[in-house]
Every structure is written in C-alpha cells, then in structure tokens.
Design an enzyme around this catalytic site. Structure first.
Site, PDB file in Angstrom:
ATOM      1  N   GLY A 121      55.239 -10.930   3.104  1.00 20.67           N
ATOM      2  CA  GLY A 121      56.490 -11.611   2.797  1.00 20.67           C
ATOM      3  C   GLY A 121      56.901 -12.685   3.778  1.00 20.67           C
ATOM      4  O   GLY A 121      58.062 -13.108   3.785  1.00 20.67           O
ATOM      5  N   SER A 122      55.952 -13.186   4.580  1.00 19.86           N
ATOM      6  CA  SER A 122      56.357 -14.207   5.559  1.00 19.86           C
ATOM      7  C   SER A 122      56.742 -15.521   4.879  1.00 19.86           C
ATOM      8  O   SER A 122      57.625 -16.229   5.366  1.00 19.86           O
ATOM      9  CB  SER A 122      55.255 -14.426   6.600  1.00 19.86           C
ATOM     10  N   ASN A 123      56.114 -15.845   3.770  1.00 22.44           N
ATOM     11  CA  ASN A 123      56.525 -17.062   3.051  1.00 22.44           C
ATOM     12  C   ASN A 123      57.909 -16.899   2.444  1.00 22.44           C
ATOM     13  O   ASN A 123      58.723 -17.828   2.478  1.00 22.44           O
ATOM     14  CB  ASN A 123      55.495 -17.427   1.986  1.00 22.44           C
TER      15      ASN A 123
ATOM     16  N   MET B 228      49.603 -11.051  -5.521  1.00 21.39           N
ATOM     17  CA  MET B 228      48.159 -10.871  -5.680  1.00 21.39           C
ATOM     18  C   MET B 228      47.798 -10.327  -7.064  1.00 21.39           C
ATOM     19  O   MET B 228      46.863  -9.548  -7.208  1.00 21.39           O
ATOM     20  CB  MET B 228      47.618  -9.967  -4.561  1.00 21.39           C
ATOM     21  N   ARG B 229      48.518 -10.760  -8.087  1.00 17.75           N
ATOM     22  CA  ARG B 229      48.216 -10.377  -9.464  1.00 17.75           C
ATOM     23  C   ARG B 229      47.942 -11.638 -10.275  1.00 17.75           C
ATOM     24  O   ARG B 229      48.583 -12.669 -10.051  1.00 17.75           O
ATOM     25  CB  ARG B 229      49.400  -9.641 -10.123  1.00 17.75           C
TER      26      ARG B 229
ATOM     27  N   ASN C 161      53.081 -21.402  -6.885  1.00 17.32           N
ATOM     28  CA  ASN C 161      52.212 -20.507  -6.117  1.00 17.32           C
ATOM     29  C   ASN C 161      51.776 -21.205  -4.844  1.00 17.32           C
ATOM     30  O   ASN C 161      51.678 -22.433  -4.794  1.00 17.32           O
ATOM     31  CB  ASN C 161      50.975 -20.141  -6.951  1.00 17.32           C
TER      32      ASN C 161
ATOM     33  N   HIS D  26      48.552 -21.045  -2.020  1.00 16.86           N
ATOM     34  CA  HIS D  26      47.182 -20.542  -1.896  1.00 16.86           C
ATOM     35  C   HIS D  26      46.602 -21.015  -0.558  1.00 16.86           C
ATOM     36  O   HIS D  26      46.781 -22.173  -0.184  1.00 16.86           O
ATOM     37  CB  HIS D  26      46.334 -21.060  -3.064  1.00 16.86           C
TER      38      HIS D  26
HETATM   39  C1  GAR Z   1      49.605 -16.294   2.106  1.00 14.04           C
HETATM   40  O1  GAR Z   1      48.777 -16.773   3.132  1.00 14.04           O
HETATM   41  C2  GAR Z   1      49.186 -16.872   0.773  1.00 14.04           C
HETATM   42  O2  GAR Z   1      48.619 -18.135   0.882  1.00 14.04           O
HETATM   43  C3  GAR Z   1      48.180 -15.867   0.304  1.00 14.04           C
HETATM   44  O3  GAR Z   1      48.674 -14.615   0.727  1.00 14.04           O
HETATM   45  C4  GAR Z   1      49.413 -14.790   1.916  1.00 14.04           C
HETATM   46  C5  GAR Z   1      50.734 -14.067   1.765  1.00 14.04           C
HETATM   47  O4  GAR Z   1      51.434 -14.052   2.971  1.00 14.04           O
HETATM   48  N1  GAR Z   1      48.075 -15.923  -1.109  1.00 14.04           N
HETATM   49  C6  GAR Z   1      46.950 -15.689  -1.770  1.00 14.04           C
HETATM   50  O5  GAR Z   1      45.917 -15.372  -1.221  1.00 14.04           O
HETATM   51  C7  GAR Z   1      47.051 -15.833  -3.281  1.00 14.04           C
HETATM   52  N2  GAR Z   1      45.789 -15.619  -3.898  1.00 14.04           N
HETATM   53  P1  GAR Z   1      52.959 -13.577   3.023  1.00 14.04           P
HETATM   54  O6  GAR Z   1      53.055 -12.282   2.223  1.00 14.04           O
HETATM   55  O7  GAR Z   1      53.206 -13.318   4.477  1.00 14.04           O
HETATM   56  O8  GAR Z   1      53.814 -14.656   2.466  1.00 14.04           O
END
Ligand code: GAR
Length: 193
Positions: free
Chosen positions: A12-14, A90-91, A107, A109
């Site tokens: 959840g950092s984003n 991740m779904r 999204n 990535h």
């Molecule tokens: C992020 O780095 C994002 O780019 C990646 O998961 C991480 C989630 O970080 N997303 C994917 O790989 C999508 N296929 P967060 O939970 O700390 O935001």
C-alpha cells in the site's frame, strides 16, 4: 475534486503516496474507499492510519473473476466513486470493471511498458541486463498491462542490484508519478477505441 476508489493487494505504499499528496493540497481528490483482497495486506493498516474506509473482498471467496469485479463495482458505485486506482492490485481485471468506469481505471506497473509485462517485471529487467527500467501509469484495458500510457519514469539498473534494491528505487519514482498521473488523467479526454 476527483473521487477515488483504491484497489490494493500488498503493502500500500502507492496508496499512501496518493493520500499524502491529497493531504498536502497538491492533488484535488478524495479517497472514498480502499478495497483489498488479502486479509493480511499492509495496505489495510495504512488505510486505518489515514482514516480511509476499507473493505476486504477476498477473491478466494468468489466463484469467478467476474463475480469479484461485480462486487468491486457495486461497492465503488455506492460511494459515488468515479476513478478506480489500482495500487499494487495483483488480480487480472475483467470487462465488468472496465466498462463500469470507462477510461477511468488506472494502474501502475514496475517497468517501462511495453517491456516486461506481467507479475515478474523486476526480475525480468534484471535478467535482461537492461541499463534502464522504470515504472508506468496507464489506463487499464482488457489486455494485461496494456492500455494508453499516462506517465513513465526511468530508473537506472545498477550492477549490484537485487530485486529488492531495484524495486525500492522504482517505488520512489512510483510515488512521484502516480499522483501526477491521476491529475493528468482527469485533464485528458477519455480515449475511445
Ligand atoms: C508496485 O511497485 C507496483 O508497481 C507493483 O506492485 C507494487 C505495489 O506496491 N504492481 C504490480 O506489479 C502490478 N502487476 P505498494 O503496495 O507498496 O503500492
């Protein structure tokens, strides 16, 4: 203001970077609801700290991807959410979700798309020995990790990088471009196909 619904599976950092940007008055938006699918996702604790409503929709309890996405759509529509922000979701999503929010599902990535689509982008960038990788914010279309690109940031791959050190460097950039891309998305016309 943009009304946002967050989809999160992991740390959840984003999500937190977006919440922070809103709190600073630098993104004209409000997060109405976070939906998460893993009972132990750290994202849920972050939602509590930010006093943002959260709801667990555990995909293991749904009989299909379509059924999960219908529950997501209903929960978001109840809160009058207009923008769906996948923040480490991740779904694989279905057209039920995409059609309910046309052009308004976003999204992030961890690669410079169209390179390294899928769940192992960071490991693949290291294996390919690229010098530069990065992150991409895009509108979501049915094909995984495709859809119109909104913003990208480049990140160097260093000789001693492990997946962890590279991911951390990429995430620093993600936290900058995701809030910017959300604002940008609201200014650009919705692409038609
Ligand atoms: C992020 O780095 C994002 O780019 C990646 O998961 C991480 C989630 O970080 N997303 C994917 O790989 C999508 N296929 P967060 O939970 O700390 O935001």
């Amino acid at each position: 203001a943009m009304s946002l619904g967050i989809l999160a599976s992991g740390s959840g950092s984003n999500f937190e970077a977006i919440a922070q940007r809103i709190a600073e008055g630098r993104l004209n938006a409000s997060i109405r609801l976070m939906i998460y699918n893993n009972p132990d996702a750290k994202a849920a604790e972050r939602a509590d700290r930010w006093q943002i409503p959260k709801r667990l929709l555990n995909h293991r309890e749904f009989e299909s991807r379509e059924a999960l996405d219908q529950a997501i759509v209903s929960a978001f529509q109840e809160q009058n959410i207009e923008w769906v922000v996948m923040a480490g979701w991740m779904r694989i999503v279905t057209n039920g979700l995409i059609d309910a929010f046309p052009g308004r599902v976003l999204n992030i990535h961890p690669s410079l798309l169209p390179s390294f689509k899928g769940a192992h982008a960071i490991e693949q960038a290291i294996a390919a020995q690229v010098r530069v990788t990065g992150c991409t914010v895009h509108r979501v279309s049915l094909e995984v990790d495709s859809g119109p690109i909104l913003l990208q940031a480049a990140v160097p791959l260093l000789p001693d990088d492990t997946p962890d050190t590279l991911h951390r460097r990429i995430q620093t950039q993600e936290h900058q471009i995701y809030p910017q891309a959300i604002a940008l998305a609201s200014l650009l016309p919705i692409p038609t196909e």
